[in-house]
Design a protein around this motif. Sequence first.
Motif, mmCIF file in Angstrom:
data_model
loop_
_atom_site.group_PDB
_atom_site.id
_atom_site.type_symbol
_atom_site.label_atom_id
_atom_site.label_comp_id
_atom_site.label_asym_id
_atom_site.label_seq_id
_atom_site.Cartn_x
_atom_site.Cartn_y
_atom_site.Cartn_z
ATOM 1 N N ALA A 39 0.843 -1.205 0.000
ATOM 2 C CA ALA A 39 0.000 0.000 0.000
ATOM 3 C C ALA A 39 0.872 1.246 0.000
ATOM 4 C CB ALA A 39 -0.881 -0.009 1.244
ATOM 5 N N ASP A 40 0.230 2.414 -0.116
ATOM 6 C CA ASP A 40 0.910 3.712 0.067
ATOM 7 C C ASP A 40 2.167 3.832 -0.801
ATOM 8 O OD1 ASP A 40 -0.973 3.989 2.148
ATOM 9 O OD2 ASP A 40 0.425 3.164 3.624
ATOM 10 N N PRO A 41 2.052 3.656 -2.106
ATOM 11 C CA PRO A 41 3.264 3.573 -2.945
ATOM 12 C C PRO A 41 3.936 4.921 -3.197
ATOM 13 C CG PRO A 41 1.300 3.519 -4.315
ATOM 14 C CD PRO A 41 0.818 3.537 -2.891
ATOM 15 N N ASP A 65 -1.175 -2.735 10.865
ATOM 16 C CA ASP A 65 -0.105 -3.139 11.791
ATOM 17 C C ASP A 65 1.167 -3.535 11.039
ATOM 18 O OD1 ASP A 65 -1.185 -5.362 10.614
ATOM 19 O OD2 ASP A 65 -1.756 -6.366 12.479
ATOM 20 N N MET A 66 1.558 -2.718 10.091
ATOM 21 C CA MET A 66 2.723 -3.036 9.262
ATOM 22 C C MET A 66 4.025 -2.912 10.069
ATOM 23 S SD MET A 66 0.245 -1.144 7.696
ATOM 24 C CE MET A 66 0.483 0.233 6.609
ATOM 25 N N ASP A 67 5.015 -3.770 9.700
ATOM 26 C CA ASP A 67 6.251 -3.737 10.499
ATOM 27 C C ASP A 67 7.544 -3.739 9.691
ATOM 28 O OD1 ASP A 67 6.392 -6.348 9.660
ATOM 29 O OD2 ASP A 67 6.300 -7.235 11.665
ATOM 30 N N ILE A 158 1.579 11.542 10.296
ATOM 31 C CA ILE A 158 2.011 10.476 9.373
ATOM 32 C C ILE A 158 2.274 11.032 7.967
ATOM 33 C CG2 ILE A 158 0.784 8.617 10.559
ATOM 34 C CD1 ILE A 158 -1.516 9.014 8.499
ATOM 35 N N ASP A 159 2.715 10.125 7.098
ATOM 36 C CA ASP A 159 2.765 10.326 5.644
ATOM 37 C C ASP A 159 3.708 11.448 5.190
ATOM 38 O OD1 ASP A 159 0.947 8.293 5.688
ATOM 39 O OD2 ASP A 159 -0.749 9.456 4.951
ATOM 40 N N PRO A 160 5.014 11.303 5.447
ATOM 41 C CA PRO A 160 5.962 12.297 4.951
ATOM 42 C C PRO A 160 6.170 12.194 3.434
ATOM 43 C CG PRO A 160 7.137 10.447 5.925
ATOM 44 C CD PRO A 160 5.672 10.186 6.140
ATOM 45 N N PHE A 205 -6.736 15.587 4.309
ATOM 46 C CA PHE A 205 -6.771 14.532 5.321
ATOM 47 C C PHE A 205 -5.379 13.951 5.542
ATOM 48 C CE2 PHE A 205 -7.948 10.015 6.581
ATOM 49 C CZ PHE A 205 -8.152 10.358 7.918
ATOM 50 N N GLU A 206 -4.815 13.258 4.507
ATOM 51 C CA GLU A 206 -3.528 12.566 4.689
ATOM 52 C C GLU A 206 -2.922 12.294 3.311
ATOM 53 O OE1 GLU A 206 -4.533 8.867 6.649
ATOM 54 O OE2 GLU A 206 -5.557 8.088 4.887
ATOM 55 N N ALA A 207 -1.862 11.475 3.291
ATOM 56 C CA ALA A 207 -1.267 11.002 2.028
ATOM 57 C C ALA A 207 -0.756 12.145 1.157
ATOM 58 C CB ALA A 207 -2.271 10.147 1.255
ATOM 59 N N ASN A 260 -7.079 6.049 0.568
ATOM 60 C CA ASN A 260 -6.626 6.393 -0.779
ATOM 61 C C ASN A 260 -5.247 7.030 -0.628
ATOM 62 O OD1 ASN A 260 -6.827 6.728 -3.558
ATOM 63 N ND2 ASN A 260 -8.894 7.588 -3.448
ATOM 64 N N HIS A 261 -4.261 6.525 -1.340
ATOM 65 C CA HIS A 261 -2.880 7.006 -1.162
ATOM 66 C C HIS A 261 -2.140 6.803 -2.479
ATOM 67 C CE1 HIS A 261 0.396 7.803 1.937
ATOM 68 N NE2 HIS A 261 1.041 7.728 0.767
ATOM 69 N N HIS A 262 -1.317 7.735 -2.864
ATOM 70 C CA HIS A 262 -0.784 7.743 -4.231
ATOM 71 C C HIS A 262 0.615 8.357 -4.278
ATOM 72 C CE1 HIS A 262 -1.475 11.774 -3.337
ATOM 73 N NE2 HIS A 262 -0.993 12.180 -4.500
ATOM 74 N N HIS A 295 -5.581 -5.215 3.369
ATOM 75 C CA HIS A 295 -4.828 -6.028 2.407
ATOM 76 C C HIS A 295 -4.924 -5.319 1.057
ATOM 77 C CE1 HIS A 295 -5.710 -8.914 5.628
ATOM 78 N NE2 HIS A 295 -4.576 -9.481 5.280
ATOM 79 N N ARG A 296 -4.114 -4.286 0.933
ATOM 80 C CA ARG A 296 -4.218 -3.441 -0.261
ATOM 81 C C ARG A 296 -3.157 -3.847 -1.294
ATOM 82 N NH1 ARG A 296 -3.720 1.658 3.595
ATOM 83 N NH2 ARG A 296 -2.334 0.126 4.544
ATOM 84 N N SER A 297 -3.335 -3.377 -2.510
ATOM 85 C CA SER A 297 -2.407 -3.733 -3.599
ATOM 86 C C SER A 297 -2.094 -2.503 -4.429
ATOM 87 C CB SER A 297 -3.026 -4.799 -4.494
ATOM 88 O OG SER A 297 -3.347 -5.931 -3.737
#
Length: 332
Positions: A39-41, A65-67, A158-160, A205-207, A260-262, A295-297
């Motif tokens: 996600a979040d590419p 909960d990504m690590d 978040i999201d620098p 919002f974010e991203a 939604n993140h791009h 579970h994003r792609s």
Amino acid sequence: MKSFFLPCIAFLLIFSDCSHQPRHYELGGNPIITHMYSADPSARVFGDSLYLYPSHDRDMAQGFDMDDYHVYVTGDMVNFEDRGVIFKPFEQTSWAKAMAWAPDCVERNGKYYFYFPTDKKNIGVAVSDSPTGPFMDPLGHPLLTIDSPGVICDRDFIDPTILVDDDGQAYMFVGQNTCCCIKLNEDMVSYDGEVHIIEGLVEFFEASWIHKYNGKYYLSYSNSPFTGHQPEIVYAMADNPLGPYEYKGRILGPVSSGTNHHSIVRFGDDWFLFYHTGDLAGYNWPDNPSMRSYHRSVCVDRLYYNPDGTIQPVEPTLSQQKLENNTAYKGL
Ligand code: FUB
């Protein structure tokens, strides 16, 4: 003398003009990563290759909960080679404890700087001599936190996203609900102390993602799910990195993952929008729509500008063949 040099100069000008071989890429169908969830590419071009720094949605995810972080490398926009784990914040720093979310990576003076948010409040930076790592934490503490003087954040910090401008000044935009910006020092691991609040971002919002095109600054981001609609990727434009920004509208509509993140990047002669969806999870778990959230792609489609520099909305594409051939986790 003159009669000798003038034809030479003319020849060189003509030759250098002709020597530009346009580089266009065919795309291989979405999603582009089908052996695991991502996600979040953040997509970046270093040299002749495009490097993709997504966050990594875990197989057994029950939340965000990504690590760890993988990097993917492509030279053709079809084959994205997974070069494996490049950084594990909870093992490789003393201070990061949870939720390794959307990162970014930039190059400066031959070094690669990987910016990552953790714990919904810390922004760290890791450094490497290579875009594929190994990265290490040079500071021993976050670069910036929700508690740093001047930061305004009433939710997750978040999201620098980073811009190294043509004059060498680097900026980091970051935050949720409020977009903060710091000017990074030349070492890329410290800043001048001031936090700027970016104005003009409707429903920010974010991203956040910053890029430059034809001398203009484009700040794109996910708008807010708390305003009665699913998040869209929208953008604003400015003549200066710190603004004032003028809101321009939608680039990408709501996607099946909720979040939604791009990122937006030029590779060869084309521009691309990288983003994520929950479509692969929807295919793998048709009876469990909640799996799509965690579970994003990652996907990619072309992005086009209008003659006045505004961006045309992107229509997402999906490959049935990619879905059918996926080898991502299907258990639980
Ligand atoms: O992936 C975790 C969070 O979800 C990101 O930081 C946000 O941008 C959203 O995509």
